[in-house]
Scaffold this active site. Structure first.
Site, PDB file in Angstrom:
ATOM      1  N   LYS A 113      89.657  -6.529   6.004  1.00 32.14           N
ATOM      2  CA  LYS A 113      91.119  -6.629   5.932  1.00 32.14           C
ATOM      3  C   LYS A 113      91.608  -6.201   4.538  1.00 32.14           C
ATOM      4  O   LYS A 113      92.515  -5.387   4.402  1.00 32.14           O
ATOM      5  CB  LYS A 113      91.524  -8.082   6.185  1.00 32.14           C
ATOM      6  CG  LYS A 113      93.018  -8.336   6.140  1.00 32.14           C
ATOM      7  CD  LYS A 113      93.368  -9.816   6.063  1.00 32.14           C
ATOM      8  CE  LYS A 113      92.692 -10.649   7.107  1.00 32.14           C
ATOM      9  NZ  LYS A 113      93.311 -11.997   7.234  1.00 32.14           N
ATOM     10  N   LYS A 125      86.645 -16.534   0.997  1.00 30.99           N
ATOM     11  CA  LYS A 125      87.400 -17.569   1.722  1.00 30.99           C
ATOM     12  C   LYS A 125      86.816 -18.922   1.356  1.00 30.99           C
ATOM     13  O   LYS A 125      85.662 -19.003   0.929  1.00 30.99           O
ATOM     14  CB  LYS A 125      87.258 -17.348   3.239  1.00 30.99           C
ATOM     15  CG  LYS A 125      88.309 -18.046   4.063  1.00 30.99           C
ATOM     16  CD  LYS A 125      89.555 -17.214   4.248  1.00 30.99           C
ATOM     17  CE  LYS A 125      90.621 -17.947   5.017  1.00 30.99           C
ATOM     18  NZ  LYS A 125      91.729 -17.066   5.424  1.00 30.99           N
ATOM     19  N   ASP A 165      95.947 -21.043   3.642  1.00 23.34           N
ATOM     20  CA  ASP A 165      95.560 -20.714   5.024  1.00 23.34           C
ATOM     21  C   ASP A 165      95.957 -21.961   5.820  1.00 23.34           C
ATOM     22  O   ASP A 165      96.839 -22.721   5.371  1.00 23.34           O
ATOM     23  CB  ASP A 165      94.046 -20.420   5.120  1.00 23.34           C
ATOM     24  CG  ASP A 165      93.640 -19.841   6.477  1.00 23.34           C
ATOM     25  OD1 ASP A 165      93.815 -18.631   6.688  1.00 23.34           O
ATOM     26  OD2 ASP A 165      93.162 -20.590   7.343  1.00 23.34           O
TER      27      ASP A 165
END
Ligand SMILES: NC(=O)C1=CN([C@@H]2O[C@H](COP(=O)(O)OP(=O)(O)OC[C@H]3O[C@@H](n4cnc5c(N)ncnc54)[C@H](OP(=O)(O)O)[C@@H]3O)[C@@H](O)[C@H]2O)C=CC1
Ligand SMILES: O=C(O)CCC(=O)C(=O)O
Length: 450
Positions: A113, A125, A165
């Site tokens: 991405k 992440k 997130d």
């Protein structure tokens, strides 16, 4: 080519029980087959073996004290997956379902991405199995401070820059930023999604949802269609869903659903956006409360549909924006969407459709934008926040939004051009995976065996 099977087998043995990660890896590896026939040198450099292995994984204990004075313990994670294109970049998820496999799948998706954005950011992440639901502000603050007590030594504005997130929004970013500053005495762009008066970028909060709608617009325009006048299904009721709904209205479409973990709202006249913001951004309430103001809307509790289906995908519409979580859209849901006339799907969430559902969309040759392309506007705008922080500027909304639009159009073009190059012009999954992979792999080759 045996490499897909062999690689997945190796992953299953060396990293057991990470099903979401295998799912994400399998999709990418399958898509790369035609690339390796054209450019076998990627195999010679063992890029596959290297790219599925995170550069670094940090796992730590997070202890904090609840309001009753009891010590609670959670797990914390940061996966620094790939830094070939820039500092690790990707959000933090706080949700009780989080495992090391969840974070690994999200970090893996983030590599490709971030590459598609064309900006200098690598993939990472993190997160925790901490459940923010029902916690007081004080408990959230103490958890975030404790989480940062370990994380701060692994991050920095040019090494690794986390963001939000699921379960991590402006409030949590604020508490973590405060603790980072206290620990390091540095006021710098180490997190994105910050408050607008202390280093945040105008437009970051809206960017993922707005970007997913721009991506849908790009896909439709390429087919000679338009978004205006379309009835749209949106799942989720968080950051991505809310700003997807906002942009759909701005572009003349009609979003008629939203959902949370407890149920779905279907308001055939269009979702009341102000009420949704009040319920979710201010009161942090259940969507069921929507009916108190709109008794004519329908509320379908989660679980009121058969095992293999979700109410939000069973409503007649033209376009769908899955914006809640991974694997929220099953093959039965996909079939229902197609049967109900949906011809455009733009994924705001990460990997929201199961592998079978994706296959069905691709076979039907509808306009299908996979998450790693369609939701890249969030991380792209985070990089714009990093750029503003390092030059000590704050850009106006018009500048950020114009850049976001341009980035989304470029991502769409890269995916479509690459899909065309490999003979499958409607397959943006193939296009996204090959285009993202090529950039990262080329950089890895240039940088040697590290
Ligand atoms: N924020 C961002 O900038 C970006 C987010 N994404 C992705 O978008 C998706 C949504 O993120 P975001 O809006 O930020 O998160 P939020 O926490 O703001 O909202 C998440 C929404 O999804 C619902 N949800 C979460 N988990 C589940 C579940 N297991 N079952 C049913 N509903 C669920 C939540 O319901 P409830 O409130 O009841 O828990 C909530 O309505 C995620 O996949 C995320 O990875 C992708 C790119 C960037
Ligand atoms: O803004 C960011 O850095 C990351 C956003 C994110 O987590 C994602 O794209 O899934």
């Amino acid at each position: 080519m045996p490499y897909v099977h062999d690689t997945l087998e190796r992953l299953r043995k060396s990293s057991p029980a990470q099903t979401e990660f295998y799912q994400a890896a399998e999709e990418v590896l399958e898509c790369l087959r035609p690339l390796f026939l054209q450019s076998p040198h990627y195999l010679d450099h063992s890029i596959i073996e290297r790219i599925v292995e995170p550069e670094r994984q940090i796992m730590f204990r997070v202890c904090w004290t609840d309001d009753a004075g009891k010590v609670q313990v959670n797990k914390g994670y940061r996966v620094q997956f790939n830094s070939a294109l820039g500092p690790y970049k990707g959000g933090l998820r706080f949700h009780p379902s989080v495992t090391s496999g969840t974070i690994k799948f999200l970090g893996f998706e983030q590599i490709f991405k971030n590459a598609l954005t064309g900006l200098p950011i690598g993939g990472g992440k993190g997160g925790s199995d901490f459940n923010p639901k029902g916690k007081s502000d004080g408990e959230i603050m103490r958890f975030c401070q404790s989480f940062m007590n370990e994380l701060y030594r692994h991050i920095g504005p040019t090494t690794d820059v986390p963001a939000g997130d699921i379960g991590v929004g402006a409030r949590e970013i604020g508490y973590m930023y405060g603790q980072y500053k206290r620990l390091t005495s540095r006021y710098e762009g180490v997190l994105t999604g910050k408050g607008l008066n202390w280093g945040g970028s105008i437009g970051r909060k809206e960017a993922t949802g707005y970007g997913a709608v721009y991506f849908a617009q790009n896909m439709l325009e390429a087919r000679g269609e338009e978004l205006e006048g379309k009835t749209c299904l949106v799942s989720g009721a968080g950051n991505v869903a809310i700003y997807t709904i906002e942009k759909l209205y701005e572009l003349g479409a009609k979003p008629v659903t939203c959902s949370d973990s407890r149920g779905t709202v279907h308001d055939a006249r269009g979702i009341d956006l102000d009420l949704l913001k009040e319920l979710k951004e201010v009161k942090r309430a259940s969507l069921e409360e929507y009916l108190a103001t709109h008794p004519e809307a329908r509320y379908i509790p989660a679980g009121d549909y058969p095992e293999d289906g979700h109410a939000v995908w069973r409503i007649k519409a033209d376009a769908a924006f899955p914006s809640a979580t991974q694997n929220e859209l099953t093959v039965a849901d996909a079939q229902a969407l197609l049967d109900n006339g949906v011809t455009c799907i733009s994924e705001g969430a990460n990997m929201p459709s199961t592998a079978d559902a994706v296959d069905l969309f691709l076979q039907a040759k509808i306009a299908y934008g996979p998450g790693k392309a369609a939701n890249a506007g969030g991380v792209a705008t985070s990089q714009l926040e990093m750029a503003q922080n390092s030059s000590m500027e704050q850009w106006p909304l018009e500048k950020v939004d114009a850049k976001l639009k341009e980035i989304m159009a470029n991502i769409h073009k890269q995916c479509a051009d690459t899909a065309e190059e490999f003979g499958e012009p409607t397959n943006l999954v193939l296009g996204a995976n090959i285009a993202g992979f090529r950039k990262v792999a080329d950089a890895m080759i240039d940088q040697g065996v590290v």
